[in-house]
Each structure stands twice: as C-alpha cells, then as structure tokens.
Design a protein around this motif. Structure first.
Motif, mmCIF file in Angstrom:
data_model
loop_
_atom_site.group_PDB
_atom_site.id
_atom_site.type_symbol
_atom_site.label_atom_id
_atom_site.label_comp_id
_atom_site.label_asym_id
_atom_site.label_seq_id
_atom_site.Cartn_x
_atom_site.Cartn_y
_atom_site.Cartn_z
ATOM 1 N N SER A 309 -3.297 -6.131 -27.998
ATOM 2 C CA SER A 309 -3.435 -7.354 -27.394
ATOM 3 C C SER A 309 -4.676 -7.925 -27.388
ATOM 4 O O SER A 309 -5.652 -7.057 -27.445
ATOM 5 C CB SER A 309 -2.890 -7.130 -25.878
ATOM 6 O OG SER A 309 -1.828 -6.491 -25.784
ATOM 7 N N HIS A 320 -3.426 -16.026 -25.384
ATOM 8 C CA HIS A 320 -3.357 -14.342 -25.230
ATOM 9 C C HIS A 320 -2.209 -14.052 -26.639
ATOM 10 O O HIS A 320 -1.344 -14.842 -26.684
ATOM 11 C CB HIS A 320 -2.789 -13.947 -23.998
ATOM 12 C CG HIS A 320 -2.459 -12.558 -23.927
ATOM 13 N ND1 HIS A 320 -3.511 -11.674 -24.137
ATOM 14 C CD2 HIS A 320 -1.323 -11.828 -23.982
ATOM 15 C CE1 HIS A 320 -3.102 -10.504 -24.011
ATOM 16 N NE2 HIS A 320 -1.749 -10.588 -23.771
ATOM 17 N N ALA A 322 -0.019 -10.881 -28.386
ATOM 18 C CA ALA A 322 0.452 -9.653 -28.166
ATOM 19 C C ALA A 322 1.382 -9.219 -29.292
ATOM 20 O O ALA A 322 2.341 -10.031 -29.695
ATOM 21 C CB ALA A 322 1.229 -9.382 -26.699
ATOM 22 N N ARG A 344 7.632 -13.663 -19.737
ATOM 23 C CA ARG A 344 6.235 -14.314 -19.689
ATOM 24 C C ARG A 344 6.583 -15.646 -19.253
ATOM 25 O O ARG A 344 5.971 -16.297 -18.293
ATOM 26 C CB ARG A 344 5.383 -14.335 -20.968
ATOM 27 C CG ARG A 344 5.057 -12.864 -21.260
ATOM 28 C CD ARG A 344 4.319 -12.793 -22.603
ATOM 29 N NE ARG A 344 4.534 -11.254 -23.163
ATOM 30 C CZ ARG A 344 3.528 -10.690 -23.214
ATOM 31 N NH1 ARG A 344 2.286 -11.021 -22.763
ATOM 32 N NH2 ARG A 344 3.720 -9.406 -23.654
ATOM 33 N N TRP A 542 -1.228 -4.079 -15.051
ATOM 34 C CA TRP A 542 -0.307 -2.883 -14.773
ATOM 35 C C TRP A 542 -0.994 -1.943 -13.950
ATOM 36 O O TRP A 542 -0.464 -0.692 -13.759
ATOM 37 C CB TRP A 542 0.071 -2.407 -16.239
ATOM 38 C CG TRP A 542 1.186 -3.408 -16.815
ATOM 39 C CD1 TRP A 542 1.268 -4.649 -17.518
ATOM 40 C CD2 TRP A 542 2.410 -2.815 -17.036
ATOM 41 N NE1 TRP A 542 2.018 -4.980 -17.811
ATOM 42 C CE2 TRP A 542 3.205 -3.976 -17.486
ATOM 43 C CE3 TRP A 542 3.335 -1.701 -16.392
ATOM 44 C CZ2 TRP A 542 4.709 -4.051 -17.718
ATOM 45 C CZ3 TRP A 542 4.542 -1.913 -16.686
ATOM 46 C CH2 TRP A 542 5.106 -2.663 -17.242
ATOM 47 N N THR A 682 9.457 -4.414 -19.899
ATOM 48 C CA THR A 682 8.202 -3.641 -19.972
ATOM 49 C C THR A 682 7.206 -4.753 -20.083
ATOM 50 O O THR A 682 5.910 -4.595 -20.021
ATOM 51 C CB THR A 682 7.977 -3.195 -21.645
ATOM 52 O OG1 THR A 682 8.600 -4.122 -22.389
ATOM 53 C CG2 THR A 682 8.818 -1.676 -21.762
ATOM 54 N N ARG A 719 3.669 2.602 -23.185
ATOM 55 C CA ARG A 719 4.317 1.514 -22.360
ATOM 56 C C ARG A 719 5.276 1.793 -21.401
ATOM 57 O O ARG A 719 6.358 2.398 -21.815
ATOM 58 C CB ARG A 719 4.985 0.581 -23.450
ATOM 59 C CG ARG A 719 3.929 -0.214 -24.126
ATOM 60 C CD ARG A 719 3.186 -0.967 -23.406
ATOM 61 N NE ARG A 719 2.656 -2.113 -23.893
ATOM 62 C CZ ARG A 719 1.202 -2.394 -24.169
ATOM 63 N NH1 ARG A 719 0.453 -1.649 -23.784
ATOM 64 N NH2 ARG A 719 0.792 -3.472 -24.680
ATOM 65 N N LEU A 720 5.003 1.518 -20.321
ATOM 66 C CA LEU A 720 5.832 1.977 -18.799
ATOM 67 C C LEU A 720 7.089 0.872 -18.921
ATOM 68 O O LEU A 720 6.912 -0.194 -19.368
ATOM 69 C CB LEU A 720 5.034 1.670 -17.746
ATOM 70 C CG LEU A 720 3.994 2.593 -17.695
ATOM 71 C CD1 LEU A 720 3.244 2.345 -16.358
ATOM 72 C CD2 LEU A 720 4.212 4.190 -17.764
HETATM 73 P P1 AMP Z 1 0.374 -7.922 -23.368
HETATM 74 O O1 AMP Z 1 0.491 -8.955 -22.333
HETATM 75 O O2 AMP Z 1 1.787 -7.437 -23.540
HETATM 76 O O3 AMP Z 1 -0.445 -7.839 -24.326
HETATM 77 O O4 AMP Z 1 -0.221 -6.730 -22.330
HETATM 78 C C1 AMP Z 1 -1.513 -6.852 -21.742
HETATM 79 C C2 AMP Z 1 -2.123 -5.387 -21.495
HETATM 80 O O5 AMP Z 1 -1.385 -4.775 -20.302
HETATM 81 C C3 AMP Z 1 -1.962 -4.456 -22.528
HETATM 82 O O6 AMP Z 1 -2.967 -4.262 -23.181
HETATM 83 C C4 AMP Z 1 -1.736 -3.124 -21.532
HETATM 84 O O7 AMP Z 1 -2.831 -2.448 -21.145
HETATM 85 C C5 AMP Z 1 -0.993 -3.702 -20.352
HETATM 86 N N1 AMP Z 1 0.314 -3.411 -20.556
HETATM 87 C C6 AMP Z 1 1.239 -4.303 -21.027
HETATM 88 N N2 AMP Z 1 2.591 -3.884 -21.048
HETATM 89 C C7 AMP Z 1 2.292 -2.531 -20.542
HETATM 90 C C8 AMP Z 1 3.586 -1.554 -20.186
HETATM 91 N N3 AMP Z 1 4.612 -1.721 -20.356
HETATM 92 N N4 AMP Z 1 2.922 -0.574 -19.620
HETATM 93 C C9 AMP Z 1 1.704 -0.357 -19.293
HETATM 94 N N5 AMP Z 1 0.852 -1.281 -19.659
HETATM 95 C C10 AMP Z 1 1.076 -2.435 -20.074
#
Ligand code: AMP
Length: 945
Positions: A309, A320, A322, A344, A542, A682, A719-720
């Motif tokens: 990310s 942003h 991802a 999102r 998160w 997720t 990833r949770l």
């Molecule tokens: P993203 O918007 O998917 O790029 O996520 C941004 C940040 O949120 C990531 O860099 C992680 O640190 C955290 N994050 C996103 N999804 C998860 C998830 N499913 N479990 C844990 N942390 C997450």
C-alpha cells in the motif's frame, strides 16, 4: 404489399443528396434489430444477399446472418442487387465505401500490427479488401462522403478514407467494440480513435516521461538479474510497457478525482510494479531476496505474492494505491479486488464508483482459461457486486508457461474474447509501441469514467525469459525464442525512435539509465510520485483490531426493552404493503415471540441479531444464493409486496441512525462471490460480512478461496478477516449432495487460531454467535455449520431473556440430566443432539447426559472439562456424530475430547458412535438413512461396550 414503383421512388429519394449518414444509421440499426427500422427500409435491407463468399448456402436465415455480420464476416451490402435503375453508380459506390469503413471498425483488429515479434499469423480479412466491396483502384481518387467517419473531413478521396481507417484500426492499436449494443458507447470509441487516427501527438515532456518509465521498467529487472542471477522473480522483461501504462492509468484516474486504485495481479511483473509504481523501497525488496522475514508473526509468503500500500500524488491530489496479496492460483485475486473496491466505495458512499477504481492485471492464458474470470465479469454490473467497471489489463506474452500453440490454449481468436460477454470494449495494443500503449490506457480510463463499465487493454508483448528465470524456454518454443534473442528491448526501440526525432540525445538516455541504477543501488525509492508522508485518512485504521486476545467468552447481552422495540419495528407489516399469506403468518408469529407469547425460533433470533448489530452502528452485509428469503424459507429479510411486486427490507429501515443493512441474492456463483466477500471483509473491519451457501457443500466450488485466503491469509500476509460463512449442514435423509457441508475439511485446516468453526444448536446460540463475531474486535473468519430442519424443530427454541442476557456458550450442558444418575456422557455437536435426546426420552433412559460442543475450533477444552466434571459417576464416554466416521469432527477433534476425558479420569476410554466410514457423504435412500441413524443412536444410548 408495396408496389414496386412506389418503393423505387421512395428509395431513390432517400439515397440521393446528403442522406448517406441517415442510410448508414438505418443499416446499423437494422443489423442490431430489423424491427427497429421503418418497414420500407426493412424491406430493402431484407433483400440484400444473405450469403457472402464466407457463408455457406446452408446459413442464409437471418439470425445466423446477423451473427456473421456482428462477427465481422459481413456479407456484401451490395446495392447493385437493388433495382439497378434506381441509383446512380456513384451512389452505389458510396454505400460500398460505407461498408468498407464499417468493416474496418469490425475487423481492423485482425489486421492490426500487434505482435512485437511479428510471429503471429494474421487471419485473412477479405472484407478489408476494397475489391470485396466492388471498389477498385480506379475509384481511389473519387471523392466520397465521410459524414459518419470522425476523420475530420466531410468528404475525401477513397484512398484517404482507406488511409485514415487503416491508420486508425490497423496500426499498433486493434480495437474490438462493435459487439457493444449501446450505440453511444460505440460512437464514443469511434470518435476517440478516428479523430486522432489512434496515434495522438504526445508532447516532448510526455514522451520523455514515457521513456523514463520504460527505463525504470527495464532497469529494475536488469538490476535484479545481475544482483541475484537465477533467482526466481517472474520478471516483466518483454512487457515493460506495463509500467508507463500503469503510470498513466493512475495519473489520469487521479486527475478525474479518484481517491483509491486497487490492483490485483499474478506474479509476472509484480516486483517491478511494487518498486516502480507503488514505491516499495528497493532496499526492502533486496532484503527479501536475501531471505529476510518482515512478518513478526505468521509464516509469511514469497516476495512475488506480496501486496503493498502507498499513496502517490496526481494532478487531482493524493491517491491511495493498494496491491492485493495473491496466492499462486491465477485469477482468483480478481474477485477479491472487486470485493475490496466495493467495500471502499461503500465506505466513501461512492455509489457510481468514481472514487475507487479496480484494476485487474491478468495473464493471457489465465484470462482465457480460468472460470473465475467469467464469474467475475458476470458480477460486474450486478446490484450486490458492481464496482462501476473494472479496468482489465492482460499481460499477453503469448505463452502460458510452455503452451503457446493457439489450438491448445483456447478456442477463440484472442485471449480476451471472454470479456465480450459483458460487452467490454477491448483494446489490443502492441507492447513495443509505448505511445500506443499510453493512448489505449487513456481510452480505457476515459471509457470507464464515462460509462462505468468493464474495459480491457490487451498488452501484446512477449516473455524474454522462461516462465521464470531458472527456466529454459527454447526447450518448447525454439523459434519464438530465437526471435526474442535478436529482438531489441522496448526501451531500446523507443530510445532510438526519440533519438531519431530529436527528442532526446544519446547522453540523456545514458544519464537516465545511470540515474535509475544509482537510485536502486543506494536503496532509494524510484516511484517519482510517491508521497513520503501519506495522508492516512485515505485508508482504514486497523489498529483497534490488531493483536486482540482470542477470547471465546464475550459479553453480547443487549437491552431487553430495545430488543422488543426492534422486534416490533422489523416484524410489523404495513397495510399498504401486503405480504404473501405464509410470510404474513411468520411475521405475526414473530410479533408474538417478541411479546413472550411464543418461544423464539431460529429465523427470529437471527434477524434480531442483525437488528441489534446495526442498531449499535455496525454495518451488516449478507450475500449468497437466495439469502433474502433463505433457502429453507426461514429468514424473510426482504419483503415482497403482493400487489405491485415491490420489495422492502425492514432491517434497512429501523432508524435514521442505524448502520447500513445490505442483503443481496447472489448470482449462481460460489467461487467469485466468496472471494468477493473475503475482499470486502478484509477491507471493512467494522462490518459483519456474511456469505451463505445454498447448501453447505456448494462451498466446494469455492475451495480455492477457503484454502488460499480465508484459512491462510492471516498466516501468510498478516491480513485479518472477520468473514462469516453460513453453511447449511445436517443429515436428514436428503441424499449425498444436500447433507454435508464437509465439516471435516474446515477442521483439518484449523491451526494457530486461524478460523472459528461453530455448530450452534439453539436460536439464542446463533444470536450470540453472530453478535460476538462483530461486537468484539477480534477478526477471525467464522465457519458455521448452520441448520436446516432445526430451523423449525419444536425443541430448538429460546426465550427473549436468553437473547437479552446471555452470551455464546462454547459448550452446552444437558439441561435435563441428573448428575446423580448419569454414568454415561455422550459428547456431540450439532443437530444430532436432538436425535439423541429424542432417543433417550423414547427409551426412558436416565443415566445418559448429552453434552454439546457448540464451537469445534478453537476447541473449548477447559469448558468441556468444566461441564463434564459435574458428572462424578461417569464410566463411559462416547463421541457421537451423524456424519460418517471419516467425515465430521471425529478424526480432527477426538484428540481434544480424549485430552479432556483423560483429565476427568485416566482410566476412561473415548468410544465412537456414528455412521461407518463412507466414500459418499450420505445415504441416497431415506430407508438406509433411518437404518443408519437407528443403529448409531442405539450404540450411543443403549449399547454397552
Ligand atoms: P489498504 O487500504 O488495503 O492499502 O490498507 C491500508 C493499511 O491498512 C495496510 O497497509 C495495513 O496496514 C492495514 N490493513 C489493511 N487491510 C488489513 C487487514 N485485513 N488486516 C490488517 N491490516 C490491514
């Protein structure tokens, strides 16, 4: 019947003068739907020959003919078959000119210059030959109207018209769009392409920027290749144009105001993307090459599966990015990306998908071959799964591992043909023409922006090395690789081109290469637009969910008065909204349950769980086949007005302050839909996200998602995920396909507290289980063996107080057993409990207690010990299950039960009572089912060891 002379006069009047455009439009409309044009025109067009030299005389009837027309095998629109006296020679030829131009739009892509290696055999395209249309060299200087062409002139000599169409449709961009039925979409594409002849003028700065991005695309691979020779990296070499493509895509999307771009891709080119587009620090990548671990917990994953990310700056502001983590299973990341994007968009209330853009990058072989591609395309415009159009990019290196022969790889001409099913326009583009690649990208981004539909860029390139760097491709593709070895890189070719046109000097090119290499060597970021201090409001925090204790015992009580209010709101139909008779009765009964006049059943408890969750401000999303009503007619979350067919979702209309409640019947897919919900869950930690299978074993079709994401995603990628899967399960004599949700598979996958597996047996239990899943901050997937017949079982009931005050119990004691009499304990899970109790009652047995394990993983050993300890006189302990011995919980959970039994009394031995091992999940005959049931109930309750 019209008389011939009237028809002639009428036609003549319409073909003369400036009516060419009108004629063209009529003819196109007729091709789409003959009934859409006035009868006079239909009569004339119907008379046109339906058999061309490519169509056999067996296929003259209209649907087939139309099909051929749309496939680009246009039969001659030969006006000379009309009464010859009617039209002048020039007018007849004008029509043919139109036919020829239409043929370019239809079939130009088949003759376009797409393959950088020049090896692909081009199909013969007879309709692109003027002669096919009755036009000859003698006509080349003749002036014809070009009113329906967007080439900037009202009329032009035929040779110029052909030149313009040739340039537009047969150069480095081959477009397929005539399969789109929406005229304005087709016109839009024609205008965009023809007006610049698919070759727009780029400024000097833009060209230098493309060159710099190509230099980066090539530079990282060279650097990694020399620093870590022979190490697998699935390099992008041969497809480096992906880097300027992605750069343009992101920058242009940002300029339209997009706030997030979510990208899915397989391993090819991933490291390149990570460093050059997402701005991963090269030093971190080098550490990974050297085998260092980044996860503080879990088992991790190889570098070319890692997600990332970051935020980058565009002319429209910060955006942003991802990149989704992906397993090796090709294409499965695509629906996960879609789910993440939808989450999102929901979070941003971006209902038309302008703010968050999905980009899925595919391999050519996988796009043509993997069924989940079709499922993902099919979901693209549905209510529950739409994301406002996805930009698909195919890295088409013309070989899948070692398979390049088209006869083996697919049955269609292009690997992209499957995308035509959703009428996506497809822009094939030669990867060695980076300006054309950027142009195709602009078209794709603008098309999605304008029409909010899927669009495909087919980046035709090659693979300079083998499937990976340790592979020798000449073993299987000798000629292709002979050619590749001699072929200059895209960067070299473009450098030469820019040098020749005076845009850059050799020195500048050298500086570019050296500078990039130095940045890498010093471990600097090489994505120029990277924002070093990202705006964190662009993504979800998160932190509240990280490092949560696995605490089974969690308070999920809810105020009784508010519970009753909610029950009243969601169960009271309006007079103006008449319900179907049985549904109305169910609502009346639910009204009585809320007042305590009837015991609470499953459907009511489940619905109330959702009501309380959204009332607490936490969103709920439920999808799956027939979830609105419930496969077994127990839910009725969507009401259907019996007078006008309109629908109403009571849970979505509780109060102004409630969180959203969304429920969608899914299309008939398991794999893509479950992957989508995984992506959603997720990305949206504060929502209860539920996927329900129609029957539990239908989840078999989504096994990849279960294995590669749901059970292992946290371990591999940290990833949770709080996704809940409701899988109807239960042996009721309905045969092998409708009985088992394959509990054993989930239990076999359990380790390191990766998931939770529950088999609730009462309405209060399902209520608290669902509430616990979202009210506590622990995010773990929840797999539920949910009931079928229990939905209506007279004993599977609860009280309002149990809902208001209770909590989820991992183990349920026998409510009617007398500990002073009990000598045998039967431990079980799920619906078989009711069969056992029934047997006990029928037989008048008083020495057997039946204990239910309601959560099989994490297995509640301490709680089972506590409950079993009440019975001091036990001399026999049995595990009873309705599943065959090789299925269900026996093999995967007996060690937990044995451990507890051993703690109770080391001399006790755990026995098994259940169906014998079986190849099939369940008996196909009711009589056999009952016989088996009777036998194991006797074993469990009556028979002595
Ligand atoms: P993203 O918007 O998917 O790029 O996520 C941004 C940040 O949120 C990531 O860099 C992680 O640190 C955290 N994050 C996103 N999804 C998860 C998830 N499913 N479990 C844990 N942390 C997450």
């Amino acid at each position: 019947m019209r008389n011939a002379s009237m028809e002639e006069q009428w036609l003549s009047s319409h073909l003369s003068g400036g009516n060419q455009t009108y004629l063209d439009e009529m003819y196109e409309a007729y091709l789409q739907d003959p009934n859409s044009v006035p009868e006079q025109w239909r009569t004339i067009f119907d008379k046109l020959p339906s058999v061309s030299e490519e169509v056999t005389t067996d296929t003259p009837h209209k649907p087939v003919r139309d099909h051929y027309l749309l496939m680009g095998k246009s039969p001659k629109l030969a006006t000379d078959t009309l009464a010859p006296s009617l039209v002048t020679e020039h007018e007849r030829k004008q029509v043919r000119v139109h036919q020829l131009a239409t043929a370019y739009r239809l079939r130009g892509h088949q003759r376009s210059d797409l393959d950088p290696l020049g090896l692909k055999k081009q199909s013969s395209v007879p309709d692109l030959d003027p002669k096919y249309h009755g036009l000859s060299m003698a006509d080349m200087e003749t002036i014809y109207q070009c009113a329906n062409l967007y080439i900037g002139r009202q009329e032009a000599p035929l040779k110029d018209i052909i030149g313009a169409m040739e340039q537009t449709y047969c150069g480095s961009v081959g477009a397929e769009f005539t399969h789109i039925v929406n005229t304005s979409e087709r016109r839009w594409i024609e205008l965009r392409m023809e007006s610049v002849r698919s070759n727009p003028e780029f400024s000097v700065d833009a060209r230098k920027h493309i060159l710099e991005r190509l230099c980066a695309g090539e530079g990282i691979e060279k650097y990694l290749g020399s620093k870590y020779p022979g190490t697998k990296r699935f390099g992008l070499e041969g497809g480096e144009a992906l880097i300027p493509l992605m750069d343009e895509l992101i920058q242009r999307s940002g300029s339209y105001g997009a706030k997030e771009v979510v990208i899915g891709m397989a391993h090819r080119g991933r490291l390149n993307m990570l460093v050059n587009i997402l701005g991963k620090n090269p030093a971190d990548l080098f550490d990974e090459f050297e085998g260092k671990s980044f996860l503080t917990e879990g088992s991790g994953d190889v570098k070319y599966h890692q997600g990332f990310s970051s935020n980058v700056m565009t002319s429209g502001g910060e955006i942003h990015l991802a990149l989704a983590f992906n397993p090796s299973h090709l294409e499965i990341a695509a629906p996960v990306v879609e789910g993440s994007v939808r989450a999102r968009q929901d979070r941003r209330k971006d209902s038309d998908g302008s703010l968050v853009i999905p980009v899925n990058i595919h391999g050519d072989a996988a796009f043509a071959g993997q069924g989940v591609v079709m499922e993902t395309l099919q979901m693209s415009q549905t209510r529950g799964y739409g994301t406002g159009g996805t930009i698909h990019i195919i890295i088409n290196n013309q070989v899948g591992f070692t398979t390049s022969k088209q006869d083996d790889a697919r049955s269609t001409e292009h690997p992209t043909d499957v995308a035509k099913m959703v009428q996506a326009p497809i822009f094939h583009v030669n990867g060695d023409d980076p300006e054309a690649v950027v142009f195709a990208t602009q078209l794709a981004v603008d098309y999605r922006q304008q029409f909010k539909r899927d669009v495909v860029i087919d980046l035709v390139c090659y693979r300079r090395r083998g499937h990976n760097e340790a592979d020798e491709p000449a073993m299987t593709q000798p000629l292709m690789y002979k050619s590749i070895r001699k072929h200059k890189t895209t960067f070299e070719l473009y450098s030469e081109k820019l040098k020749q046109s005076g845009v850059v000097s050799q020195d500048e090119i050298k500086q570019l290469v050296d500078k990039y290499r130095e940045s890498l060597a010093s471990g600097e970021h090489v994505a120029n637009a990277l924002v070093k201090e990202p705006n964190s409001s662009l993504f979800v925090d998160w932190k509240p969910y990280l490092n949560q204790p696995v605490n089974d015992d969690f308070d999920t009580s809810f105020d009784l008065k508010r519970l009753q209010e909610l029950a009243h709101i969601i169960n009271t139909p309006q007079e103006s909204f008449p319900l179907q008779r049985q549904v109305n009765k169910i609502m009346e009964d639910r009204g009585k349950m809320a007042k305590g006049a009837l015991p609470i059943n499953w459907g009511f408890a489940e619905t109330l769980a959702y009501a309380t969750i959204i009332d607490q401000g936490l969103p709920v999303r439920i999808t799956g086949q027939d979830v609105g009503r419930g496969t077994f007619v127990h839910r009725h979350a969507v009401w259907h007005n019996q007078n006008d067919g309109s629908s109403f979702v009571p849970l979505a209309n509780i109060s102004e302050d409630q969180a959203s409640f969304e429920i969608y019947d899914s299309f008939l897919s398991e794999e893509a839909v479950l992957a989508f919900e995984y992506g959603y869950a997720t990305t949206m930690p504060n929502a209860l996200v539920i996927w329900e299978a129609q029957f539990g074993d239908f989840a078999n079709g989504a096994q990849v998602v279960i294995d590669q994401f749901i059970t292992s995603g946290e371990g591999k990628w940290g990833r949770l995920c709080g996704l809940t899967m409701l899988l109807p399960h239960g042996y009721e004599g309905q045969g092998p396909e409708h009985s088992s949700a394959r509990l054993e598979r989930y239990l076999q996958l359990c380790a390191e507290y990766n998931i939770q597996v529950c088999m609730p047996t009462t309405p209060a239990q399902v209520y608290h289980m669902l509430r616990r899943q979202i009210v506590r901050n622990l995010r773990k997937p929840l797999v539920v063996m949910s009931p079928k017949s229990l939905l209506r079982h007279k004993d599977a009931v609860s009280t309002l107080e149990e809902l208001a005050d209770g909590r989820f119990q991992t183990v349920l004691d026998d409510p009617s057993a007398d500990e002073n009499k009990v000598t045998r304990v039967v431990v079980c899970s799920g619906k078989v409990y009711y069969d056992l109790k029934d047997k006990i009652q029928k037989e008048g047995v008083d020495n057997v207690a039946v204990i239910r394990v309601e959560q099989l993983y994490p297995f509640p050993e301490d709680r089972l010990f506590e409950v079993m300890s009440r019975y001091k006189k036990i001399d026999d302990v049995i595990w009873c299950q309705e599943e065959p011995m090789n299925q269900g919980a026996w093999y995967s959970s007996q060690h937990h039960v044995r451990y507890v039994v051993n703690r109770i009394n080391p001399n006790l031995y755990l026995r098994y009572a259940g169906r014998e091992a079986s190849a099939s999940p369940a008996a196909g005959y009711m009589s056999l089912h009952l016989e088996q049931l009777e036998k194991f109930l006797n074993d469990a309750i009556l028979n002595i060891q």
